[in-house]
Motif scaffolding. Structure first.
Motif, PDB file in Angstrom:
ATOM      1  N   MET A   1     -51.782  39.243 -45.666  1.00 57.09           N
ATOM      2  CA  MET A   1     -52.316  40.328 -44.876  1.00 57.09           C
ATOM      3  C   MET A   1     -53.320  41.103 -45.735  1.00 57.09           C
ATOM      4  O   MET A   1     -52.989  41.545 -46.822  1.00 57.09           O
ATOM      5  N   ALA A   2     -54.494  41.257 -45.227  1.00 58.41           N
ATOM      6  CA  ALA A   2     -55.551  41.969 -45.943  1.00 58.41           C
ATOM      7  C   ALA A   2     -55.389  43.483 -45.775  1.00 58.41           C
ATOM      8  O   ALA A   2     -54.826  43.942 -44.768  1.00 58.41           O
ATOM      9  N   PRO A   3     -55.886  44.268 -46.737  1.00 59.06           N
ATOM     10  CA  PRO A   3     -55.845  45.725 -46.581  1.00 59.06           C
ATOM     11  C   PRO A   3     -56.469  46.198 -45.266  1.00 59.06           C
ATOM     12  O   PRO A   3     -55.985  47.156 -44.658  1.00 59.06           O
ATOM     13  N   SER A   4     -57.515  45.524 -44.814  1.00 59.41           N
ATOM     14  CA  SER A   4     -58.141  45.921 -43.543  1.00 59.41           C
ATOM     15  C   SER A   4     -57.178  45.741 -42.370  1.00 59.41           C
ATOM     16  O   SER A   4     -57.216  46.518 -41.406  1.00 59.41           O
ATOM     17  N   ASP A   5     -56.306  44.733 -42.443  1.00 59.01           N
ATOM     18  CA  ASP A   5     -55.291  44.541 -41.395  1.00 59.01           C
ATOM     19  C   ASP A   5     -54.293  45.699 -41.400  1.00 59.01           C
ATOM     20  O   ASP A   5     -53.865  46.170 -40.348  1.00 59.01           O
ATOM     21  N   VAL A   6     -53.906  46.131 -42.603  1.00 62.63           N
ATOM     22  CA  VAL A   6     -52.975  47.256 -42.731  1.00 62.63           C
ATOM     23  C   VAL A   6     -53.624  48.515 -42.159  1.00 62.63           C
ATOM     24  O   VAL A   6     -53.005  49.246 -41.371  1.00 62.63           O
ATOM     25  N   GLN A   7     -54.871  48.773 -42.508  1.00 63.42           N
ATOM     26  CA  GLN A   7     -55.562  49.960 -42.012  1.00 63.42           C
ATOM     27  C   GLN A   7     -55.673  49.910 -40.492  1.00 63.42           C
ATOM     28  O   GLN A   7     -55.448  50.926 -39.814  1.00 63.42           O
ATOM     29  N   GLN A   8     -55.979  48.740 -39.936  1.00 63.77           N
ATOM     30  CA  GLN A   8     -56.087  48.623 -38.482  1.00 63.77           C
ATOM     31  C   GLN A   8     -54.753  48.914 -37.808  1.00 63.77           C
ATOM     32  O   GLN A   8     -54.688  49.585 -36.778  1.00 63.77           O
ATOM     33  N   MET A   9     -53.663  48.429 -38.402  1.00 69.16           N
ATOM     34  CA  MET A   9     -52.328  48.692 -37.877  1.00 69.16           C
ATOM     35  C   MET A   9     -52.044  50.194 -37.862  1.00 69.16           C
ATOM     36  O   MET A   9     -51.511  50.739 -36.887  1.00 69.16           O
ATOM     37  N   LEU A  10     -52.407  50.870 -38.949  1.00 64.46           N
ATOM     38  CA  LEU A  10     -52.200  52.314 -39.045  1.00 64.46           C
ATOM     39  C   LEU A  10     -53.055  53.063 -38.025  1.00 64.46           C
ATOM     40  O   LEU A  10     -52.585  54.006 -37.377  1.00 64.46           O
ATOM     41  N   GLU A  11     -54.286  52.643 -37.871  1.00 68.80           N
ATOM     42  CA  GLU A  11     -55.186  53.272 -36.888  1.00 68.80           C
ATOM     43  C   GLU A  11     -54.656  53.061 -35.474  1.00 68.80           C
ATOM     44  O   GLU A  11     -54.591  54.001 -34.675  1.00 68.80           O
ATOM     45  N   ASP A  12     -54.251  51.828 -35.159  1.00 72.54           N
ATOM     46  CA  ASP A  12     -53.798  51.493 -33.806  1.00 72.54           C
ATOM     47  C   ASP A  12     -52.548  52.254 -33.381  1.00 72.54           C
ATOM     48  O   ASP A  12     -52.353  52.505 -32.192  1.00 72.54           O
ATOM     49  N   THR A  13     -51.697  52.596 -34.339  1.00 74.59           N
ATOM     50  CA  THR A  13     -50.441  53.285 -34.010  1.00 74.59           C
ATOM     51  C   THR A  13     -50.532  54.806 -34.170  1.00 74.59           C
ATOM     52  O   THR A  13     -49.538  55.504 -33.964  1.00 74.59           O
ATOM     53  N   GLY A  14     -51.685  55.310 -34.527  1.00 77.16           N
ATOM     54  CA  GLY A  14     -51.847  56.750 -34.708  1.00 77.16           C
ATOM     55  C   GLY A  14     -51.285  57.259 -36.019  1.00 77.16           C
ATOM     56  O   GLY A  14     -51.079  58.458 -36.187  1.00 77.16           O
ATOM     57  N   ALA A  15     -51.046  56.360 -36.955  1.00 73.39           N
ATOM     58  CA  ALA A  15     -50.508  56.766 -38.254  1.00 73.39           C
ATOM     59  C   ALA A  15     -51.559  57.471 -39.107  1.00 73.39           C
ATOM     60  O   ALA A  15     -51.214  58.245 -39.992  1.00 73.39           O
ATOM     61  N   ILE A  16     -52.825  57.212 -38.841  1.00 71.84           N
ATOM     62  CA  ILE A  16     -53.909  57.904 -39.540  1.00 71.84           C
ATOM     63  C   ILE A  16     -54.431  58.979 -38.592  1.00 71.84           C
ATOM     64  O   ILE A  16     -54.873  58.690 -37.488  1.00 71.84           O
ATOM     65  N   ARG A  17     -54.318  60.228 -39.052  1.00 66.26           N
ATOM     66  CA  ARG A  17     -54.730  61.382 -38.246  1.00 66.26           C
ATOM     67  C   ARG A  17     -55.854  62.130 -38.950  1.00 66.26           C
ATOM     68  O   ARG A  17     -55.894  62.182 -40.170  1.00 66.26           O
ATOM     69  N   ARG A  18     -56.715  62.739 -38.151  1.00 59.48           N
ATOM     70  CA  ARG A  18     -57.817  63.531 -38.689  1.00 59.48           C
ATOM     71  C   ARG A  18     -57.670  64.983 -38.245  1.00 59.48           C
ATOM     72  O   ARG A  18     -57.225  65.248 -37.140  1.00 59.48           O
ATOM     73  N   GLY A  19     -58.031  65.923 -39.127  1.00 57.58           N
ATOM     74  CA  GLY A  19     -57.899  67.347 -38.841  1.00 57.58           C
ATOM     75  C   GLY A  19     -57.907  68.138 -40.138  1.00 57.58           C
ATOM     76  O   GLY A  19     -58.756  67.917 -40.996  1.00 57.58           O
ATOM     77  N   HIS A  20     -56.956  69.048 -40.304  1.00 54.74           N
ATOM     78  CA  HIS A  20     -56.817  69.869 -41.518  1.00 54.74           C
ATOM     79  C   HIS A  20     -55.328  69.949 -41.817  1.00 54.74           C
ATOM     80  O   HIS A  20     -54.570  70.549 -41.054  1.00 54.74           O
TER      81      HIS A  20
END
Length: 190
Positions: A1-20
């Motif tokens: 599994m490539a790091p980009s796959d891990v990042q996509q998984m995190l993005e798809d599930t809302g694990a990566i959030r943007r704000g303050h």
């Protein structure tokens, strides 16, 4: 599994959030990674643990230890794949980590499981508890390393994804100066 796959998984599930956000370390950041959002899906957690176990297999861990609360699911899933014992450290009334429910055999080989590394504070505390209980810390396995590899634990670090995310001291935070409300997610009170 490539790091980009891990990042996509995190993005798809809302694990990566943007704000303050105010992180457990006290630092502020425009990005927050909440790994429980991906770990709530057993099939995805298994895929991440399969890759982390592949990377950490040479460390020959007998036990996987995680800091409560955020690391428990990750540590358990990683231990399952490694066919190791799963334990966790938790905070006492004084706010310090302790092995309240578990013990270790002298020299027991322990892999510390952390969901997200920023400064490494919780991981270091976990390592200290493991060593004080007679265990040998053989490595650290993280889903996300926010430190960009800058944290040195004196043992191998295996991270599925390294992210370059800006952090600021509270008194130097441009988001605070701009008046953007700060959110305190995560499992560490305060």
């Amino acid at each position: 599994m490539a790091p980009s796959d891990v990042q996509q998984m995190l993005e798809d599930t809302g694990a990566i959030r943007r704000g303050h956000f105010r992180l457990s370390s006290g630092l502020h950041s425009p990005l927050y990674v909440q790994c429980m959002m991906v770990l709530q899906y057993p099939a995805l957690a298994a895929r991440l643990a399969d890759e982390a176990a592949r990377q950490a297999a040479s460390l020959e861990a007998q036990t996987v230890a995680a800091p409560a609360l955020g690391g428990i699911t990750w540590g358990y899933e990683l231990a399952r794949v490694l066919n190791a014992r799963a334990i966790f450290v938790e905070r006492n009334a004084d706010g310090r980590f302790a092995l309240r429910r578990f013990g270790l055999m002298p020299g027991e080989r322990v892999l510390v499981a952390e969901d997200v590394l920023t400064t490494g504070g919780s991981t270091r505390e976990t390592m200290e508890v493991i060593r004080a209980a007679g265990g040998e810390v053989v490595g650290v396995a993280a889903i996300v390393d926010r430190s960009q590899g800058k944290v040195d634990f004196g043992v191998p670090l295996r991270a599925l994804l390294t992210l370059s995310i800006e952090t600021y001291a509270a008194d130097e935070c441009p988001l605070c100066r701009a008046g953007q409300p700060v959110e305190k997610p995560g499992s560490k009170p305060g």
